[in-house]
Motif scaffolding. Structure first.
Motif, PDB file in Angstrom:
ATOM      1  N   ALA A   1     -10.021  14.016   2.218  1.00 32.34           N
ATOM      2  CA  ALA A   1      -9.181  13.124   1.425  1.00 32.34           C
ATOM      3  C   ALA A   1      -9.566  13.238  -0.036  1.00 32.34           C
ATOM      4  O   ALA A   1     -10.694  13.629  -0.366  1.00 32.34           O
ATOM      5  N   LEU A   2      -8.631  12.888  -0.910  1.00 29.66           N
ATOM      6  CA  LEU A   2      -8.885  12.805  -2.339  1.00 29.66           C
ATOM      7  C   LEU A   2      -8.813  11.349  -2.765  1.00 29.66           C
ATOM      8  O   LEU A   2      -7.981  10.576  -2.270  1.00 29.66           O
ATOM      9  N   VAL A   3      -9.694  10.972  -3.684  1.00 29.38           N
ATOM     10  CA  VAL A   3      -9.702   9.593  -4.180  1.00 29.38           C
ATOM     11  C   VAL A   3      -9.920   9.609  -5.684  1.00 29.38           C
ATOM     12  O   VAL A   3     -10.658  10.453  -6.217  1.00 29.38           O
ATOM     13  N   GLY A   4      -9.252   8.697  -6.384  1.00 31.29           N
ATOM     14  CA  GLY A   4      -9.403   8.586  -7.825  1.00 31.29           C
ATOM     15  C   GLY A   4      -9.548   7.142  -8.241  1.00 31.29           C
ATOM     16  O   GLY A   4      -9.148   6.226  -7.507  1.00 31.29           O
ATOM     17  N   GLY A   5     -10.105   6.923  -9.418  1.00 36.01           N
ATOM     18  CA  GLY A   5     -10.364   5.578  -9.891  1.00 36.01           C
ATOM     19  C   GLY A   5      -9.129   4.919 -10.473  1.00 36.01           C
ATOM     20  O   GLY A   5      -8.067   5.537 -10.592  1.00 36.01           O
ATOM     21  N   PRO A   6      -9.262   3.645 -10.859  1.00 37.62           N
ATOM     22  CA  PRO A   6      -8.131   2.925 -11.447  1.00 37.62           C
ATOM     23  C   PRO A   6      -7.683   3.551 -12.754  1.00 37.62           C
ATOM     24  O   PRO A   6      -8.450   4.236 -13.441  1.00 37.62           O
ATOM     25  N   ALA A   7      -6.414   3.315 -13.102  1.00 40.45           N
ATOM     26  CA  ALA A   7      -5.901   3.819 -14.377  1.00 40.45           C
ATOM     27  C   ALA A   7      -6.618   3.113 -15.521  1.00 40.45           C
ATOM     28  O   ALA A   7      -6.926   1.917 -15.434  1.00 40.45           O
TER      29      ALA A   7
ATOM     30  N   ARG B   1       0.827  -1.203   0.000  1.00 45.67           N
ATOM     31  CA  ARG B   1       0.000   0.000   0.000  1.00 45.67           C
ATOM     32  C   ARG B   1       0.861   1.252   0.000  1.00 45.67           C
ATOM     33  O   ARG B   1       1.815   1.374   0.750  1.00 45.67           O
ATOM     34  N   ARG B   2       0.513   2.190  -0.852  1.00 48.76           N
ATOM     35  CA  ARG B   2       1.205   3.472  -0.915  1.00 48.76           C
ATOM     36  C   ARG B   2       0.176   4.581  -1.155  1.00 48.76           C
ATOM     37  O   ARG B   2      -0.848   4.363  -1.807  1.00 48.76           O
ATOM     38  N   THR B   3       0.476   5.770  -0.635  1.00 54.68           N
ATOM     39  CA  THR B   3      -0.356   6.928  -0.942  1.00 54.68           C
ATOM     40  C   THR B   3      -0.061   7.365  -2.365  1.00 54.68           C
ATOM     41  O   THR B   3       1.099   7.537  -2.741  1.00 54.68           O
ATOM     42  N   ARG B   4      -1.113   7.523  -3.157  1.00 53.89           N
ATOM     43  CA  ARG B   4      -0.952   7.934  -4.560  1.00 53.89           C
ATOM     44  C   ARG B   4      -1.584   9.302  -4.758  1.00 53.89           C
ATOM     45  O   ARG B   4      -2.684   9.558  -4.268  1.00 53.89           O
ATOM     46  N   ARG B   5      -0.877  10.144  -5.477  1.00 53.82           N
ATOM     47  CA  ARG B   5      -1.301  11.541  -5.633  1.00 53.82           C
ATOM     48  C   ARG B   5      -1.625  11.913  -7.077  1.00 53.82           C
ATOM     49  O   ARG B   5      -1.713  13.083  -7.405  1.00 53.82           O
ATOM     50  N   THR B   6      -1.779  10.921  -7.927  1.00 56.79           N
ATOM     51  CA  THR B   6      -2.234  11.131  -9.298  1.00 56.79           C
ATOM     52  C   THR B   6      -3.583  10.454  -9.436  1.00 56.79           C
ATOM     53  O   THR B   6      -3.713   9.258  -9.141  1.00 56.79           O
TER      54      THR B   6
ATOM     55  N   GLN C   1      -9.300  15.857 -11.419  1.00 58.25           N
ATOM     56  CA  GLN C   1     -10.039  14.611 -11.570  1.00 58.25           C
ATOM     57  C   GLN C   1     -10.425  13.963 -10.243  1.00 58.25           C
ATOM     58  O   GLN C   1     -11.281  13.073 -10.208  1.00 58.25           O
ATOM     59  N   ALA C   2      -9.805  14.375  -9.148  1.00 61.03           N
ATOM     60  CA  ALA C   2     -10.026  13.692  -7.873  1.00 61.03           C
ATOM     61  C   ALA C   2     -11.426  13.958  -7.322  1.00 61.03           C
ATOM     62  O   ALA C   2     -11.973  15.058  -7.440  1.00 61.03           O
ATOM     63  N   THR C   3     -11.992  12.942  -6.696  1.00 69.55           N
ATOM     64  CA  THR C   3     -13.216  13.094  -5.913  1.00 69.55           C
ATOM     65  C   THR C   3     -12.825  13.490  -4.498  1.00 69.55           C
ATOM     66  O   THR C   3     -11.920  12.896  -3.907  1.00 69.55           O
ATOM     67  N   ARG C   4     -13.490  14.494  -3.953  1.00 70.05           N
ATOM     68  CA  ARG C   4     -13.180  14.972  -2.603  1.00 70.05           C
ATOM     69  C   ARG C   4     -14.104  14.313  -1.590  1.00 70.05           C
ATOM     70  O   ARG C   4     -15.309  14.204  -1.814  1.00 70.05           O
ATOM     71  N   LEU C   5     -13.515  13.879  -0.495  1.00 68.85           N
ATOM     72  CA  LEU C   5     -14.279  13.304   0.614  1.00 68.85           C
ATOM     73  C   LEU C   5     -14.059  14.170   1.844  1.00 68.85           C
ATOM     74  O   LEU C   5     -12.914  14.466   2.201  1.00 68.85           O
ATOM     75  N   LEU C   6     -15.125  14.576   2.484  1.00 70.80           N
ATOM     76  CA  LEU C   6     -15.068  15.408   3.684  1.00 70.80           C
ATOM     77  C   LEU C   6     -15.683  14.636   4.847  1.00 70.80           C
ATOM     78  O   LEU C   6     -16.815  14.165   4.759  1.00 70.80           O
ATOM     79  N   LEU C   7     -14.924  14.504   5.926  1.00 74.57           N
ATOM     80  CA  LEU C   7     -15.435  13.880   7.138  1.00 74.57           C
ATOM     81  C   LEU C   7     -16.019  14.959   8.038  1.00 74.57           C
ATOM     82  O   LEU C   7     -15.324  15.901   8.407  1.00 74.57           O
ATOM     83  N   VAL C   8     -17.304  14.801   8.387  1.00 73.72           N
ATOM     84  CA  VAL C   8     -18.009  15.779   9.214  1.00 73.72           C
ATOM     85  C   VAL C   8     -18.468  15.082  10.491  1.00 73.72           C
ATOM     86  O   VAL C   8     -19.317  14.183  10.443  1.00 73.72           O
ATOM     87  N   ALA C   9     -17.911  15.500  11.622  1.00 75.05           N
ATOM     88  CA  ALA C   9     -18.267  14.878  12.899  1.00 75.05           C
ATOM     89  C   ALA C   9     -19.455  15.570  13.540  1.00 75.05           C
ATOM     90  O   ALA C   9     -19.657  16.780  13.373  1.00 75.05           O
ATOM     91  N   GLU C  10     -20.224  14.783  14.270  1.00 68.39           N
ATOM     92  CA  GLU C  10     -21.340  15.283  15.079  1.00 68.39           C
ATOM     93  C   GLU C  10     -20.971  15.024  16.549  1.00 68.39           C
ATOM     94  O   GLU C  10     -21.337  14.002  17.121  1.00 68.39           O
ATOM     95  N   PRO C  11     -20.206  15.941  17.164  1.00 66.96           N
ATOM     96  CA  PRO C  11     -19.634  15.685  18.493  1.00 66.96           C
ATOM     97  C   PRO C  11     -20.652  15.338  19.566  1.00 66.96           C
ATOM     98  O   PRO C  11     -20.340  14.597  20.504  1.00 66.96           O
TER      99      PRO C  11
END
Length: 227
Positions: free
Chosen positions: A218-224, A49-54, A146-156
């Motif tokens: 976080a940013l997430v992208g699909g397979p090449a 596993r590695r963090t990918r930035r493309t 191209q990245a999809t953005r994911l936002l974590l929103v907490a309800e404390p």
């Protein structure tokens, strides 16, 4: 709960200097050497596993795969806290799961909230305009069209119903959630990269003061694409 605002970390303009702590000498006890995993299971996956930035474009179906395998509601149980406890693939302090996931796929008109019980996305009208500053901050942190953005929103308040001084539990929940999503993304051959920003003040503006707060992006992208 009096939420502690930690603000979004920023890279220093000039590197600081720190001398790491020196541990006292002691007797060393070697552990058995571990052979590399030779299968395609979880151990092999973690080794690679590695963090990918493309990032390549992620479809709604592909996003659904990531969310289903990492954070869908698998079972519920009644509680005395005013809400149900939940079983999900990702652990959470007290089985409370106080973190909501908002997603924005490039080119779509609005952000959407993941409904973990119905496994679907609920559109948030006007959210693109409301989150324009967050989108700009994401671009400044790691530019990607191209990245999809994911936002974590907490309800404390959910965590506060069970725990005093539970702020750190929410941050740990956020870290665990990102870790599990990173592993699932690797298994699906997606690119996944958590950012240093929290999502504040934009997440907090979705509800009355103190109800919601951003705890990660976080940013997430699909397979090449295949040749």
């Amino acid at each position: 709960m009096d939420w502690i605002n930690l603000s979004s970390p920023k890279v220093r303009a000039q590197p600081g200097h720190y001398q790491p702590f020196t541990w006292p000498d002691g007797t060393f006890h070697a552990l058995p050497e571990i052979e590399d995993a030779d299968d395609k299971g979880i151990l092999n996956l973690l080794d690679h596993r590695r963090t990918r930035r493309t990032f390549n474009a992620l479809s709604v179906d592909q996003l659904g795969q990531l969310l289903w395998r990492s954070t869908r509601t698998q079972a519920i149980a009644e509680s005395d806290y005013g809400f149900d406890l939940e079983l999900r693939p990702t652990p959470s302090a007290g089985a409370i799961h106080p973190i909501h996931i908002l997603a924005h796929l490039p080119g779509t008109p609005n952000w959407r909230r993941y409904d973990s019980r119905r496994h679907g996305l609920v559109e948030l009208p006007g959210s693109v305009e409301a989150f324009a500053g967050l989108a700009e901050q994401c671009q400044q942190t790691l530019p990607s069209e191209q990245a999809t953005r994911l936002l974590l929103v907490a309800e404390p308040g959910k965590t506060a119903a069970k725990y005093q001084h539970g702020e750190s539990l929410i941050w740990r929940d956020a870290g665990v959630l990102f870790a599990i999503m990173a592993v699932i993304a690797e298994a699906l051959d997606y690119a996944f990269c958590p950012l240093g920003i929290t999502g504040e003040p934009w997440a907090g503006q979705l509800a009355p003061s103190g109800v919601l707060t951003g705890v990660g992006v976080a940013l997430v992208g699909g397979p090449a694409p295949k040749d």
